[in-house]
Design a protein around this motif. Structure first.
Motif, PDB file in Angstrom:
ATOM      1  N   LEU A  31      51.544  33.137 -84.562  1.00  0.00           N
ATOM      2  CA  LEU A  31      51.465  32.386 -83.311  1.00  0.00           C
ATOM      3  C   LEU A  31      50.923  30.975 -83.512  1.00  0.00           C
ATOM      4  O   LEU A  31      51.094  30.119 -82.647  1.00  0.00           O
ATOM      5  N   ASP A  32      50.285  30.726 -84.644  1.00  0.00           N
ATOM      6  CA  ASP A  32      49.743  29.397 -84.887  1.00  0.00           C
ATOM      7  C   ASP A  32      50.747  28.466 -85.559  1.00  0.00           C
ATOM      8  O   ASP A  32      50.430  27.305 -85.844  1.00  0.00           O
ATOM      9  N   THR A  33      51.952  28.949 -85.782  1.00  0.00           N
ATOM     10  CA  THR A  33      52.968  28.133 -86.444  1.00  0.00           C
ATOM     11  C   THR A  33      54.213  28.048 -85.569  1.00  0.00           C
ATOM     12  O   THR A  33      54.464  28.923 -84.734  1.00  0.00           O
TER      13      THR A  33
ATOM     14  N   LEU B 174      40.818  33.745 -76.850  1.00  0.00           N
ATOM     15  CA  LEU B 174      39.965  32.758 -77.514  1.00  0.00           C
ATOM     16  C   LEU B 174      39.025  32.073 -76.534  1.00  0.00           C
ATOM     17  O   LEU B 174      37.867  31.775 -76.864  1.00  0.00           O
ATOM     18  N   LEU B 175      39.483  31.811 -75.326  1.00  0.00           N
ATOM     19  CA  LEU B 175      38.616  31.225 -74.298  1.00  0.00           C
ATOM     20  C   LEU B 175      37.499  32.189 -73.915  1.00  0.00           C
ATOM     21  O   LEU B 175      36.372  31.772 -73.626  1.00  0.00           O
TER      22      LEU B 175
ATOM     23  N   GLN C  63      45.455  26.879 -82.745  1.00  0.00           N
ATOM     24  CA  GLN C  63      45.528  28.279 -83.161  1.00  0.00           C
ATOM     25  C   GLN C  63      46.586  29.071 -82.399  1.00  0.00           C
ATOM     26  O   GLN C  63      46.999  30.138 -82.844  1.00  0.00           O
ATOM     27  N   THR C  64      47.003  28.580 -81.262  1.00  0.00           N
ATOM     28  CA  THR C  64      48.036  29.276 -80.483  1.00  0.00           C
ATOM     29  C   THR C  64      49.420  28.654 -80.662  1.00  0.00           C
ATOM     30  O   THR C  64      50.367  29.056 -79.981  1.00  0.00           O
ATOM     31  N   GLY C  65      49.525  27.673 -81.547  1.00  0.00           N
ATOM     32  CA  GLY C  65      50.829  27.078 -81.815  1.00  0.00           C
ATOM     33  C   GLY C  65      51.316  26.131 -80.743  1.00  0.00           C
ATOM     34  O   GLY C  65      52.504  25.773 -80.729  1.00  0.00           O
TER      35      GLY C  65
END
Length: 331
Positions: A222-224, A269-270, A283-285
């Motif tokens: 998901l980060d890409t 993440l929040l 981090q979430t792309g």
């Protein structure tokens, strides 16, 4: 005709709630909508003068049912019964179809008037146990910035008062006017729901033989950047076949599902980290904070910063072991 709003003074009353109501309804904003509101105060005999609040027009208690909307601010001594004449006026206003709005301990006035049975409401977390004990047929929701049920609106007070009043402007004048007012006040526009709405993320059905591996592959990346062609190649099918499987099993197109996964990761993440919005975007792309804010706000209904504050406030209330009222049926 302008919508008439009466601010019902109890003794004492929260100056913050009064100021918020005056700022939203008592300031001439015909540049946003014409007519705006006809704002006045209604003081019971036991209330102090409201001259300091700069509210020029006054209603008598008997005139309360003539108002379109009545706002009851917080600050009330919850251990002291409101005057009988005030409770009668509130009941008469309710019977006349007046929109009733209670902020923080203002909910105790509606409870004493017998108007909350069977409803879901919210109030300040400090007083939630007391309200639930006094009115056991009321469901107290501490997760909401504001609640609308049975024609009655409630809010925890403080900063949430502005959120509630902005919601009322949205109801009365439309989303565009409410958004413009929020921008004018430096507020983040909220969605129309009384609570933060989380995105619904569909999971693939068990019968599908194409998607499970590719979905697992995507969620680890998901980060890409990931394209539909990348997914199709991983599944060893054509774009058209992949899209057909996605729609049949998840109810979404491939990129819709991918975006929902990214937003869901951003939520986690929040909730669980101190990462900045820029770091979460990476981090979430989603690349940039602006992109994250746009997609998160569109999906969840609030900006990521507001979501983090809301989640932390909810956790703070629960960590104190607050007892909510038992569930009650609503009509």
């Amino acid at each position: 005709m302008p919508i008439s709003v009466a601010l019902l003074f109890t003794s004492p009353s929260s100056s913050l709630d009064i100021s918020a109501a005056r700022e939203i309804f008592g300031v001439n904003r015909t540049y946003l909508a014409d007519p705006w509101y006809d704002f006045a105060a209604c003081a019971s005999e036991s209330s102090a003068s409201c001259d300091a609040c700069r509210i020029e027009r006054l209603y008598s208690v008997e005139e309360l049912p003539q108002a379109h909307t009545v706002i009851i601010p917080g600050g009330l001594d919850i251990h002291q019964a409101p005057p009988a004449a005030l409770l009668k006026a509130v009941r008469d206003a309710h019977d006349a179809g007046t929109r009733l709005v209670a902020v923080s301990t203002g909910a105790f006035v509606l409870g004493a008037a017998g108007l909350l049975d069977g409803l879901r409401i919210t109030t300040h977390w400090i007083h939630a146990d007391a309200l639930a004990a006094q009115y056991p047929r009321v469901t107290v929701d501490l997760d909401a910035l504001y609640v609308e049920d049975g024609g009655i609106l409630t809010s925890p007070g403080g900063a949430a008062s502005l959120e509630l009043f902005l919601h009322m402007v949205r109801l009365d004048h439309g989303a565009a006017v409410a958004k413009a007012l929020a921008h004018r006040l430096g507020m983040a526009p909220q969605d129309a729901a009384a609570t933060v709405q989380l995105p619904q993320v569909y999971e693939p059905g068990g019968a599908d033989k194409v998607l499970p591996e590719v979905l697992s592959w995507v969620t680890q990346r998901l980060d890409t950047p990931v394209t539909v062609d990348d997914m199709a190649q991983q599944a060893n099918v054509s774009r058209r076949t992949l899209t057909r499987h996605f729609r049949a099993s998840t109810g979404m197109a491939p990129l819709q599902w991918l975006l929902a996964q990214r937003v869901q990761l951003a939520q986690r993440l929040l909730e669980t980290t101190q990462l900045s919005i820029e770091q979460i975007a990476a981090q979430t792309g989603m690349g940039t904070a602006a992109t994250l804010r746009r997609h998160f706000g569109r999906t969840v209904g609030v900006p990521p910063d507001s979501y983090r504050r809301w989640f932390r406030a909810r956790g703070a209330g629960r960590s104190l072991g607050l007892t909510l009222a038992p569930a009650a049926s609503t009509s």
